[in-house]
Design a protein around this motif. Structure first.
Motif, PDB file in Angstrom:
ATOM      1  N   GLY A  38     -85.458 -38.717-108.375  1.00 15.68           N
ATOM      2  CA  GLY A  38     -84.139 -38.178-108.057  1.00 15.68           C
ATOM      3  C   GLY A  38     -83.016 -38.759-108.892  1.00 15.68           C
ATOM      4  N   LEU A  39     -83.350 -39.266-110.070  1.00 19.14           N
ATOM      5  CA  LEU A  39     -82.323 -39.843-110.946  1.00 19.14           C
ATOM      6  C   LEU A  39     -81.617 -38.774-111.776  1.00 19.14           C
ATOM      7  CD1 LEU A  39     -84.239 -43.003-112.254  1.00 19.14           C
ATOM      8  CD2 LEU A  39     -82.588 -42.866-110.381  1.00 19.14           C
ATOM      9  N   VAL A  40     -82.378 -37.770-112.222  1.00 17.44           N
ATOM     10  CA  VAL A  40     -81.822 -36.684-113.030  1.00 17.44           C
ATOM     11  C   VAL A  40     -82.308 -35.350-112.485  1.00 17.44           C
ATOM     12  CG1 VAL A  40     -81.640 -38.075-115.140  1.00 17.44           C
ATOM     13  CG2 VAL A  40     -83.696 -36.729-114.734  1.00 17.44           C
ATOM     14  N   GLY A  41     -81.564 -34.299-112.815  1.00 17.74           N
ATOM     15  CA  GLY A  41     -81.943 -32.968-112.379  1.00 17.74           C
ATOM     16  C   GLY A  41     -81.479 -31.927-113.380  1.00 17.74           C
ATOM     17  N   GLU A  42     -81.945 -30.722-113.187  1.00 12.46           N
ATOM     18  CA  GLU A  42     -81.615 -29.611-114.083  1.00 12.46           C
ATOM     19  C   GLU A  42     -80.330 -28.928-113.638  1.00 12.46           C
ATOM     20  OE1 GLU A  42     -82.988 -28.948-116.884  1.00 12.46           O
ATOM     21  OE2 GLU A  42     -84.899 -30.015-116.751  1.00 12.46           O
ATOM     22  N   GLN A  43     -79.541 -28.524-114.631  1.00 15.30           N
ATOM     23  CA  GLN A  43     -78.272 -27.851-114.385  1.00 15.30           C
ATOM     24  C   GLN A  43     -78.325 -26.425-114.941  1.00 15.30           C
ATOM     25  OE1 GLN A  43     -74.902 -31.101-114.797  1.00 15.30           O
ATOM     26  NE2 GLN A  43     -76.147 -31.050-116.652  1.00 15.30           N
ATOM     27  N   PRO A  44     -77.490 -25.532-114.432  1.00 17.59           N
ATOM     28  CA  PRO A  44     -77.481 -24.151-114.912  1.00 17.59           C
ATOM     29  C   PRO A  44     -77.077 -24.002-116.379  1.00 17.59           C
ATOM     30  CG  PRO A  44     -76.203 -24.360-112.877  1.00 17.59           C
ATOM     31  CD  PRO A  44     -76.593 -25.733-113.302  1.00 17.59           C
ATOM     32  N   ASN A  45     -76.456 -25.039-116.943  1.00 19.89           N
ATOM     33  CA  ASN A  45     -76.014 -24.966-118.339  1.00 19.89           C
ATOM     34  C   ASN A  45     -77.110 -25.344-119.332  1.00 19.89           C
ATOM     35  OD1 ASN A  45     -76.163 -27.756-118.071  1.00 19.89           O
ATOM     36  ND2 ASN A  45     -74.006 -28.122-118.509  1.00 19.89           N
ATOM     37  N   GLY A  46     -78.338 -25.581-118.835  1.00 24.70           N
ATOM     38  CA  GLY A  46     -79.450 -25.877-119.724  1.00 24.70           C
ATOM     39  C   GLY A  46     -79.639 -27.342-120.051  1.00 24.70           C
ATOM     40  N   TYR A  47     -78.826 -28.184-119.437  1.00 27.89           N
ATOM     41  CA  TYR A  47     -78.904 -29.610-119.723  1.00 27.89           C
ATOM     42  C   TYR A  47     -79.230 -30.397-118.462  1.00 27.89           C
ATOM     43  CZ  TYR A  47     -76.733 -28.130-124.045  1.00 27.89           C
ATOM     44  OH  TYR A  47     -76.482 -27.497-125.230  1.00 27.89           O
ATOM     45  N   LEU A  48     -79.723 -31.615-118.680  1.00 28.76           N
ATOM     46  CA  LEU A  48     -79.979 -32.519-117.562  1.00 28.76           C
ATOM     47  C   LEU A  48     -78.666 -33.117-117.090  1.00 28.76           C
ATOM     48  CD1 LEU A  48     -83.026 -34.528-118.932  1.00 28.76           C
ATOM     49  CD2 LEU A  48     -83.056 -32.912-117.034  1.00 28.76           C
ATOM     50  N   GLY A  49     -78.608 -33.382-115.807  1.00 29.94           N
ATOM     51  CA  GLY A  49     -77.471 -34.093-115.246  1.00 29.94           C
ATOM     52  C   GLY A  49     -77.969 -35.322-114.522  1.00 29.94           C
ATOM     53  N   VAL A  50     -77.089 -36.295-114.378  1.00 33.16           N
ATOM     54  CA  VAL A  50     -77.420 -37.526-113.673  1.00 33.16           C
ATOM     55  C   VAL A  50     -77.117 -37.315-112.193  1.00 33.16           C
ATOM     56  CG1 VAL A  50     -76.886 -39.980-113.434  1.00 33.16           C
ATOM     57  CG2 VAL A  50     -76.971 -38.938-115.702  1.00 33.16           C
ATOM     58  N   VAL A  51     -78.152 -37.433-111.364  1.00 33.02           N
ATOM     59  CA  VAL A  51     -78.018 -37.260-109.920  1.00 33.02           C
ATOM     60  C   VAL A  51     -77.657 -38.590-109.282  1.00 33.02           C
ATOM     61  CG1 VAL A  51     -79.214 -36.589-107.785  1.00 33.02           C
ATOM     62  CG2 VAL A  51     -79.716 -35.386-109.924  1.00 33.02           C
ATOM     63  N   SER A  52     -78.381 -39.617-109.640  1.00 38.01           N
ATOM     64  CA  SER A  52     -78.181 -40.962-109.110  1.00 38.01           C
ATOM     65  C   SER A  52     -77.802 -41.869-110.275  1.00 38.01           C
ATOM     66  CB  SER A  52     -79.471 -41.449-108.441  1.00 38.01           C
ATOM     67  OG  SER A  52     -79.297 -42.739-107.916  1.00 38.01           O
ATOM     68  N   SER A  53     -76.566 -42.285-110.282  1.00 33.86           N
ATOM     69  CA  SER A  53     -76.015 -43.012-111.425  1.00 33.86           C
ATOM     70  C   SER A  53     -76.747 -44.306-111.722  1.00 33.86           C
ATOM     71  CB  SER A  53     -74.538 -43.305-111.170  1.00 33.86           C
ATOM     72  OG  SER A  53     -73.960 -43.842-112.322  1.00 33.86           O
ATOM     73  N   SER A  54     -77.267 -44.367-112.945  1.00 32.39           N
ATOM     74  CA  SER A  54     -77.877 -45.585-113.464  1.00 32.39           C
ATOM     75  C   SER A  54     -77.851 -45.492-114.977  1.00 32.39           C
ATOM     76  CB  SER A  54     -79.310 -45.753-112.963  1.00 32.39           C
ATOM     77  OG  SER A  54     -80.205 -44.935-113.674  1.00 32.39           O
ATOM     78  N   ALA A  55     -77.874 -46.647-115.635  1.00 32.98           N
ATOM     79  CA  ALA A  55     -77.849 -46.653-117.091  1.00 32.98           C
ATOM     80  C   ALA A  55     -79.072 -45.935-117.661  1.00 32.98           C
ATOM     81  CB  ALA A  55     -77.783 -48.084-117.609  1.00 32.98           C
ATOM     82  N   GLN A  56     -80.232 -46.144-117.027  1.00 33.57           N
ATOM     83  CA  GLN A  56     -81.453 -45.505-117.517  1.00 33.57           C
ATOM     84  C   GLN A  56     -81.371 -43.990-117.364  1.00 33.57           C
ATOM     85  OE1 GLN A  56     -85.121 -46.243-115.418  1.00 33.57           O
ATOM     86  NE2 GLN A  56     -86.355 -45.637-117.176  1.00 33.57           N
ATOM     87  N   ALA A  57     -80.879 -43.517-116.229  1.00 28.65           N
ATOM     88  CA  ALA A  57     -80.769 -42.080-116.012  1.00 28.65           C
ATOM     89  C   ALA A  57     -79.833 -41.456-117.040  1.00 28.65           C
ATOM     90  CB  ALA A  57     -80.272 -41.797-114.600  1.00 28.65           C
TER      91      ALA A  57
END
Length: 113
Positions: A38-57
């Motif tokens: 649950g650190l990153v997820g898909e967005q409608p704009n075709g890019y990944l977004g950060v769901v749970s803020s962390s430097a690695q995400a």
């Protein structure tokens, strides 16, 4: 003498590796676990977004998004269409392919699929 220099260089490189930033291959390898956690997820704009803020995400998302944008730009140019159209199509497909339990962004909100 050359063998000693090579050994010394490889040792220095191995020691400094953890200090180096993640590369695209490492980001790709970390993507599945990052989505599952649950650190990153898909967005409608075709890019990944950060769901749970962390430097690695953020690093994973940034590296993969740079590669995606380059690919989207190639596809747009090849097909004579706008980059935004390629991004929207890619976003729709990525959301459709997202596994249950992973995050997608809809209407600006993160939701578990």
């Amino acid at each position: 003498m050359k063998t000693v220099h090579k050994l010394l260089l490889s040792s220095v490189f191995a020691i400094s590796l953890p200090l180096l930033a993640m590369d695209l291959q490492q980001a790709m390898s970390a993507l599945g676990p990052a989505k599952t956690q649950g650190l990153v997820g898909e967005q409608p704009n075709g890019y990944l977004g950060v769901v749970s803020s962390s430097a690695q995400a953020k690093e994973i998302a940034d590296l993969i998004n740079q590669a995606r944008k380059a690919e989207y730009q190639k596809l747009a140019a090849k097909n004579g269409i706008q980059l935004s159209d390629v991004e929207a199509i890619a976003g729709k497909k990525a959301i459709e392919k997202t596994e249950a339990g992973q995050f997608i962004q809809l209407n600006g909100q993160w939701l578990k699929k």
